[in-house]
Motif scaffolding. Structure first.
Motif, PDB file in Angstrom:
ATOM      1  N   ASP A 101       0.845  -1.189   0.000  1.00  0.00           N
ATOM      2  CA  ASP A 101       0.000   0.000   0.000  1.00  0.00           C
ATOM      3  C   ASP A 101       0.886   1.248   0.000  1.00  0.00           C
ATOM      4  N   THR A 103       0.562   5.942  -0.483  1.00  0.00           N
ATOM      5  CA  THR A 103      -0.112   7.179  -0.884  1.00  0.00           C
ATOM      6  C   THR A 103       0.956   8.203  -1.230  1.00  0.00           C
ATOM      7  N   ARG A 175      -3.260   6.870  -4.590  1.00  0.00           N
ATOM      8  CA  ARG A 175      -3.417   5.916  -3.491  1.00  0.00           C
ATOM      9  C   ARG A 175      -3.543   4.495  -4.026  1.00  0.00           C
ATOM     10  N   ASN A 176      -2.763   3.591  -3.467  1.00  0.00           N
ATOM     11  CA  ASN A 176      -2.857   2.174  -3.795  1.00  0.00           C
ATOM     12  C   ASN A 176      -3.176   1.407  -2.514  1.00  0.00           C
ATOM     13  N   ASP A 177      -4.222   0.562  -2.564  1.00  0.00           N
ATOM     14  CA  ASP A 177      -4.588  -0.190  -1.370  1.00  0.00           C
ATOM     15  C   ASP A 177      -4.440  -1.690  -1.602  1.00  0.00           C
ATOM     16  N   SER A 178      -4.784  -2.456  -0.593  1.00  0.00           N
ATOM     17  CA  SER A 178      -4.553  -3.901  -0.619  1.00  0.00           C
ATOM     18  C   SER A 178      -5.382  -4.626  -1.668  1.00  0.00           C
ATOM     19  N   ARG A 232       1.194   3.543   3.442  1.00  0.00           N
ATOM     20  CA  ARG A 232      -0.167   3.082   3.712  1.00  0.00           C
ATOM     21  C   ARG A 232      -1.117   3.858   2.826  1.00  0.00           C
ATOM     22  N   ALA A 233      -2.345   3.354   2.718  1.00  0.00           N
ATOM     23  CA  ALA A 233      -3.369   4.025   1.915  1.00  0.00           C
ATOM     24  C   ALA A 233      -4.153   4.972   2.815  1.00  0.00           C
ATOM     25  N   SER A 235      -7.207   7.243   4.008  1.00  0.00           N
ATOM     26  CA  SER A 235      -8.648   7.102   3.835  1.00  0.00           C
ATOM     27  C   SER A 235      -9.210   8.289   3.062  1.00  0.00           C
TER      28      SER A 235
END
Length: 282
Positions: A101, A103, A175-178, A232-233, A235
């Motif tokens: 993840d 940002t 943003r890249n998330d799981s 981390r991503a 919110s």
């Protein structure tokens, strides 16, 4: 007898002060700065405010009043001229994202006469279609985030040219998330996304802000401020909050260091509790 009469007060003071102080410290346990890998405020230099020591070399440009404090301005840049930019002196593994993840945040104020000019905002990229990642404003005012992993040009691209007001700072967020979804925001509005960004290939090139690694250059024509990268991503709420107040990240870093007064109160609280316990043993 005076000690006996005041023991209840001492107990109350100890519990109240210690509880309030512990509660305050606990509330900031996961601040906006959590997972911060690099943070560049451009307050007259390229220093990293994240505490990780990833300082930038400043090449050309000037510092002037910006979004928060000062900003880094790149005057005189023209297409094909990389005379002004900020760059890490080494390649950092922290910015080779792999499958993790992340940002990326960058605030940019484009000059009024920059239409139909491609400009690279920030990247860690190895020429052509090979490895790394890059965030670009195209000559048609689209915002593109490219991940050329595995020899394919996987990009989150805005479907149309965007209305990017010149001479005003705008926030750009990637943003890249799981779930392997990459989102691209202009200010706090989602303008592009892709679900194909599985792995980001490592680039041996350093992080570069305000231009392109390689012969194409594509320099930013304008000013840059408040650049940050997290592992981390963020919110949606965090992105909207920073859009509303660009100083939140700086404030978050400051708030993670306990105020001296808070430490004194915490100590008094513990001392009060200790006195009560000592009295009970007598």
């Amino acid at each position: 007898m005076l000690f006996d009469k005041s023991s209840a007060f001492i107990k109350f003071l100890g519990i109240a002060v210690a509880s309030l102080t512990i509660g305050s410290l606990s509330a900031s346990a996961v601040p906006l700065s959590d997972g911060l890998e690099g943070y560049w405020q451009f307050e007259g230099n390229g220093n990293d405010a994240s505490g990780n020591g990833r300082h930038l070399n400043i090449v050309g440009g000037r510092f002037d009043a910006g979004l928060v404090g000062q900003a880094f301005f790149l005057p005189g840049n023209v297409p094909g001229d990389d005379a002004n930019h900020a760059i890490r002196p080494i390649s950092d593994d922290a910015f080779n994202f792999g499958s993790g993840d992340f940002t990326i945040q960058i605030w940019v104020r484009f000059d009024s006469a920059t239409n139909a000019v491609e400009q690279t905002l920030i990247e860690k990229f190895t020429g052509g279609v090979t490895s790394g990642w890059t965030l670009t404003r195209t000559s048609s005012d689209q915002i593109v985030f490219t991940n050329p992993a595995g020899g394919s040009n996987i990009a989150a691209r805005s479907s149309v040219g965007l209305d990017i007001t010149p001479d005003v700072f705008h926030q750009f967020i990637v943003r890249n998330d799981s779930s392997n979804r990459v989102d691209v925001f202009l200010d706090d509005t989602l303008v592009a996304f892709t679900t194909n960004a599985t792995v980001f290939g490592d680039s041996a090139n350093p992080l570069l802000i305000g231009g392109r690694n390689g012969s194409q250059d594509f320099p930013v024509l304008g000013g840059i401020d408040e650049v940050a990268i997290w592992s981390r991503a963020l919110s949606d709420d965090e992105i909207s909050a920073v859009q509303a107040d660009a100083s939140l990240l700086s404030d978050s870093i400051d708030s993670t260091v306990p105020e001296p007064a808070a430490l004194v109160l915490f100590g008094l609280g513990l001392a009060g509790l200790g006195l009560v316990r000592h009295r009970k043993r007598m």
